[in-house]
Scaffold this active site. Structure first.
Site, PDB file in Angstrom:
ATOM      1  CD  GLN A   1      -2.974   0.978   2.261  1.00  0.00           C
ATOM      2  OE1 GLN A   1      -3.159  -0.110   2.762  1.00  0.00           O
ATOM      3  NE2 GLN A   1      -3.683   2.041   2.568  1.00  0.00           N
TER       4      GLN A   1
ATOM      5  CD  GLU B   1       7.675   8.168  11.122  1.00  0.00           C
ATOM      6  OE1 GLU B   1       8.718   8.129  11.803  1.00  0.00           O
ATOM      7  OE2 GLU B   1       6.774   9.015  11.304  1.00  0.00           O
ATOM      8  NE  ARG B   2       3.664  -0.881  11.176  1.00  0.00           N
ATOM      9  CZ  ARG B   2       3.535  -2.186  10.918  1.00  0.00           C
ATOM     10  NH1 ARG B   2       4.457  -3.037  11.332  1.00  0.00           N
ATOM     11  NH2 ARG B   2       2.497  -2.645  10.277  1.00  0.00           N
ATOM     12  NE  ARG B   3       1.898   1.668   5.114  1.00  0.00           N
ATOM     13  CZ  ARG B   3       0.996   2.516   4.649  1.00  0.00           C
ATOM     14  NH1 ARG B   3       0.839   2.662   3.347  1.00  0.00           N
ATOM     15  NH2 ARG B   3       0.260   3.217   5.471  1.00  0.00           N
TER      16      ARG B   3
ATOM     17  CD  GLU C   1      -2.543   4.727   7.939  1.00  0.00           C
ATOM     18  OE1 GLU C   1      -2.103   3.870   7.166  1.00  0.00           O
ATOM     19  OE2 GLU C   1      -1.952   5.076   8.980  1.00  0.00           O
ATOM     20  CG  ASN C   2      -1.218   5.777  12.686  1.00  0.00           C
ATOM     21  OD1 ASN C   2      -0.459   4.830  12.499  1.00  0.00           O
ATOM     22  ND2 ASN C   2      -0.946   6.981  12.238  1.00  0.00           N
TER      23      ASN C   2
END
Length: 289
Positions: free
Chosen positions: A70, A90-92, A123-124
């Site tokens: 995504q 940010e994790r991606r 989103e989170n």
């Protein structure tokens, strides 16, 4: 109007993020495009602050094998041509760095600071990526900087006003208790039970040490409120040395906390606190012997 804008953002998140379930194959899809990974920057206002090393390692391995499924939601960085600031993902992005990717797929949205923060929180929260404190700090930002009410926030994120209120209450806890939440040693339910307690740090340490359930934590936090402080203090003053010695003797014998309370007319009661059914069975066995 603000409220209409909030509803639009709440309903429009899926459209902004896109429904992209297929692995990234290198072609632009649904408005996504590839940009060099070094042209993407973290958002200092991201409500998410903690990134577990084990989770990042697992995601990095998945990215190596399948790419980024995504696209990362970004917006143009102010005063920096061709540079983008992360809104969500940010994790991606961090996992892609670990995986050694040179480019990442992004969806570019030209949004305001307020809209970017709304989208990051939505989103989170919808993916349960935030811990309860990160969620609370995000809500606090929207209230402090953009004049949101708790009702507004509930409509934006799809939660009840009471959920927002209870989450915000976590910010009143001492830092040590907050650390337990950040570390995953206390859940949001445990933490909510400690808001307003007389000794939240001491209770939190006991909950963690004994592995209590949320229901146990709620009972523990409410226990001191069951007796009025004046009556409790009077009972402590009236407990003589012989009673204390007998309590200690019984506690040593049973291996459990024992309390003896004297009442008028020579009556009274003995309370034995147990934490498991096995401990209760042991008490019964000793009483039968």
């Amino acid at each position: 109007m603000v409220m209409a804008d909030n509803r639009r953002l709440g309903r429009g998140l899926a459209a902004l993020l896109g429904d992209m379930a297929e692995p990234d194959t290198g072609s632009d899809r649904g408005g996504a495009k590839r940009v060099p990974i070094e042209f993407v920057r973290a958002n200092p206002r991201n409500p998410r602050r903690s990134f577990a090393e084990a989770d990042l390692a697992d995601l990095a391995q998945s990215v190596r094998e399948k790419g980024i499924v995504q696209p990362i939601l970004v917006r143009p960085a102010r005063g920096m041509p061709n540079v983008f600031e992360i809104i969500a993902g940010e994790r991606r992005w961090r996992a892609a760095q670990r995986a050694g990717l040179h480019e990442v797929p992004v969806l570019v949205q030209d949004v305001t600071d307020k809209e970017a923060l709304e989208l990051a929180i939505i989103e989170n929260v919808q993916r349960t990526d935030l811990n309860a404190l990160e969620e609370a700090y995000g809500y606090e930002q929207l209230i402090a900087e953009f004049g949101y009410t708790q009702q507004d926030l509930g409509q934006v994120i799809g939660k009840s006003r009471s959920h927002v209120a209870n989450t915000l209450r976590l910010l009143k806890l001492p830092e040590r208790v907050k650390d337990y939440v950040r570390e995953g040693r206390l859940t949001a339910g445990h933490a909510r039970a400690l808001v307003g307690a007389a000794d939240p740090e001491g209770l939190a340490a006991r909950i963690v040490e004994e592995g209590m359930t949320v229901r146990d934590a709620e009972a523990l936090a409410q226990a001191p409120k069951a007796v009025e402080p004046a009556k409790a203090e009077k009972a402590r003053r009236e407990k003589d040395a012989d009673t204390k010695a007998l309590e200690k003797s019984l506690s040593d014998l049973l291996g459990l906390a024992v309390a003896i309370e004297h009442k008028d007319g020579g009556a009274g009661e003995v309370r034995i606190r147990y934490r498991t059914l096995e401990q209760l069975d042991e008490v019964c066995r000793r009483l039968r012997d």
